[in-house]
Motif scaffolding. Structure first.
Motif, PDB file in Angstrom:
ATOM      1  N   ASP A 154       3.040  -7.755  -9.746  1.00  0.00           N
ATOM      2  CA  ASP A 154       3.823  -7.345  -8.575  1.00  0.00           C
ATOM      3  C   ASP A 154       5.324  -7.421  -8.844  1.00  0.00           C
ATOM      4  N   PRO A 237       5.756  -3.587  -4.102  1.00  0.00           N
ATOM      5  CA  PRO A 237       4.509  -4.369  -4.120  1.00  0.00           C
ATOM      6  C   PRO A 237       4.736  -5.880  -4.164  1.00  0.00           C
ATOM      7  N   GLY A 240       2.148  -9.028  -3.652  1.00  0.00           N
ATOM      8  CA  GLY A 240       0.742  -8.673  -3.877  1.00  0.00           C
ATOM      9  C   GLY A 240       0.109  -9.514  -4.959  1.00  0.00           C
ATOM     10  N   GLY A 244      -3.155  -7.379  -5.402  1.00  0.00           N
ATOM     11  CA  GLY A 244      -2.917  -6.894  -4.051  1.00  0.00           C
ATOM     12  C   GLY A 244      -3.426  -7.796  -2.953  1.00  0.00           C
ATOM     13  N   PRO A 275      -1.427  -2.895   0.341  1.00  0.00           N
ATOM     14  CA  PRO A 275      -0.977  -3.558  -0.885  1.00  0.00           C
ATOM     15  C   PRO A 275      -1.782  -3.161  -2.117  1.00  0.00           C
ATOM     16  N   MET A 279      -0.268  -1.595  -5.712  1.00  0.00           N
ATOM     17  CA  MET A 279      -0.510  -2.183  -7.031  1.00  0.00           C
ATOM     18  C   MET A 279      -1.163  -1.179  -7.984  1.00  0.00           C
TER      19      MET A 279
END
Length: 475
Positions: A154, A237, A240, A244, A275, A279
């Motif tokens: 992330d 992101p 995450g 995620g 999310p 990712m």
């Protein structure tokens, strides 16, 4: 790539991790650790390090700083350690740690080596700030403190987006400046009669300013499209963690991280609506790269036009005169080439190639993440830099100094069969066609034949041509 020259680190003979066999010694004065060394030795393939682009270095430091503050808010990081990490991130942004950010920008570990290079440098700098020896990790650990609540998966794409957003601002301003420069040329050349061409053949009368107004309109549109696609970088992101789910971070971490990132960067970045999508997919970089490709290809078309219109000076068109930047030949005295337009054309080839690499990398992401982010980052950063630098030089050293040969523009128009189209409303298609064939057969201009025959004076013919060169659209 040369191997690291290893020596005893200040007050610490070894900086090792239990996962690795054997001892790794770090050069004195350096702030990286064993993970960085492994990444450097295994994955150095290009001449650029992760510190090469300041925006990328800064973006990583900003993410780590926001993470530390969010972890403090969530109670998983003490204030003393948090403050040291924040200061270390500021030091990274200042550039003083660049010689320790040695992992290759094009490293193939999916970003892990890059993330760990930053984690280790920030941890060791924080250790020094707190009065402890770098390398001991007794107070600040790369994983347990700097990387807490985060994953490479992330943080790396977040830093990519933050860096790209920062880099695109100056590029957009350069394109806007180029558009304004073309606007000025359109005004400057507004009254110059010009021979419009299609398929490299004589076509219809127009004004040279109209040609440049088209260039200006295109450049304004390119800037607007780049600005629009730039906004797609605002969704990050961050938070995450690995895939995620956010597992490994406190529930409130993501909200706090975005709050601090806004404070640090001045940009209101947003958490994704999904999310897992954030990712898994990098389609935003396909769009970014696609607009960079479109920008480069469009400006290359203008550059090609300028090389043709300025060709000569004797045997070419010679309707435009470009600033003479440098000698064009090592063997032909006095030859001057259109090197600035040629440079714009050449860099478009590179940007288009970069876009192909980005498209391939985006396609080959697998399942929960895309581990080809480093090649996307390196190619997108390269395209932005090439365009920004290339456009600036093209504008300042070429477009700004373009002049027009008014007489030659008029000569090419009045001696061309293109004027025939302008005379059809006055004389009719059949008569103009007959006169045009006579002009070709006798090798004399149509205007001369009309004037001598008394069919239409040169003044009246030029008035018809002048009228034909203005738009007929209703507003």
């Amino acid at each position: 790539m040369e191997k690291l020259q290893l020596s005893t680190f200040e007050n610490n003979t070894a900086r090792t991790e239990q996962d690795y066999v054997g001892e790794v010694q770090i050069p004195a004065g350096k702030l990286y650790g064993v993970n960085t060394v492994r990444g450097f030795e295994n994955l150095s393939v290009s001449p650029l390090s992760v510190a090469h682009y300041p925006e990328f270095r800064n973006a990583f430091a900003q993410c780590k700083r926001a993470a530390a503050l969010a972890n403090l808010d969530c109670g998983v990081l003490g204030k003393k350690v948090c403050d040291a990490i924040v200061q270390a991130c500021r030091d990274v942004q200042s550039g003083v740690c660049d010689d320790s950010l040695i992992v290759d920008l094009l490293e193939g570990s999916g970003g892990t080596s890059t993330n760990m290079n930053f984690n280790e440098v920030i941890a060791n700098r924080a250790q020094q700030i707190l009065g402890s020896a770098a390398g001991s990790y007794e107070v600040v650990h790369p994983n347990d403190h700097v990387n807490i609540s985060q994953s490479t998966n992330d943080v790396y794409p977040t830093a990519m987006k933050v860096a790209t957003y920062a880099m695109m601002g100056p590029l957009i301003r350069e394109v806007e400046e180029l558009a304004r420069q073309f606007d000025q040329k359109a005004h400057e050349f507004a009254d110059i009669l010009h021979l419009g061409r299609t398929c490299l053949q004589d076509a219809q009368p127009m004004r040279l300013g109209q040609l440049f107004s088209g260039y200006a309109s295109l450049a304004h549109r390119l800037a607007a499209e780049l600005a629009a696609v730039r906004e797609k970088l605002l969704t990050l992101p961050l938070g995450g963690t690995a895939i995620g789910t956010g597992f490994g971070a406190p529930p409130a971490y993501r909200a706090h991280a975005f709050k601090h990132l806004k404070m640090i960067t001045g940009v209101e970045y947003l958490a994704p609506s999904n999310p897992f999508d954030a990712m898994q997919n990098m389609d935003v970089f396909s769009r970014i790269s696609g607009e960079l490709r479109t920008c480069s290809a469009s400006l290359a078309k203008i550059a090609v036009d300028l090389t043709k219109l300025s060709s000569g000076p004797v045997a070419g068109l010679g309707e435009l005169k470009l600033p003479e930047a440098q000698a064009g030949s090592s063997i032909m005295p006095g030859k001057v080439n259109p090197v600035l337009p040629m440079s714009m054309i050449q860099l478009s080839f590179a940007v288009i190639g970069n876009d192909t690499a980005v498209a391939q990398a985006v396609q080959y992401g697998e399942l929960e993440i895309n581990h080809f982010e480093p090649v996307v980052a390196s190619r997108v950063f390269d395209s932005i830099t090439l365009l920004k630098e290339g456009i600036q030089r093209f504008r300042e050293k070429c477009v700004k100094g373009i002049t027009a040969d008014k007489a030659r523009n008029k000569q090419h128009l009045t001696e061309s069969m293109a004027v025939a189209t302008a005379l059809v409303p006055t004389l009719g298609y059949a008569q103009v066609s007959k006169l045009a064939r006579q002009s070709v057969a006798e090798g004399r201009s149509l205007l001369t034949i009309l004037d001598e025959s008394g069919i239409l004076s040169r003044e009246d013919a030029m008035a018809a041509i002048d009228k034909a060169s203005y738009p007929v659209f209703e507003n």
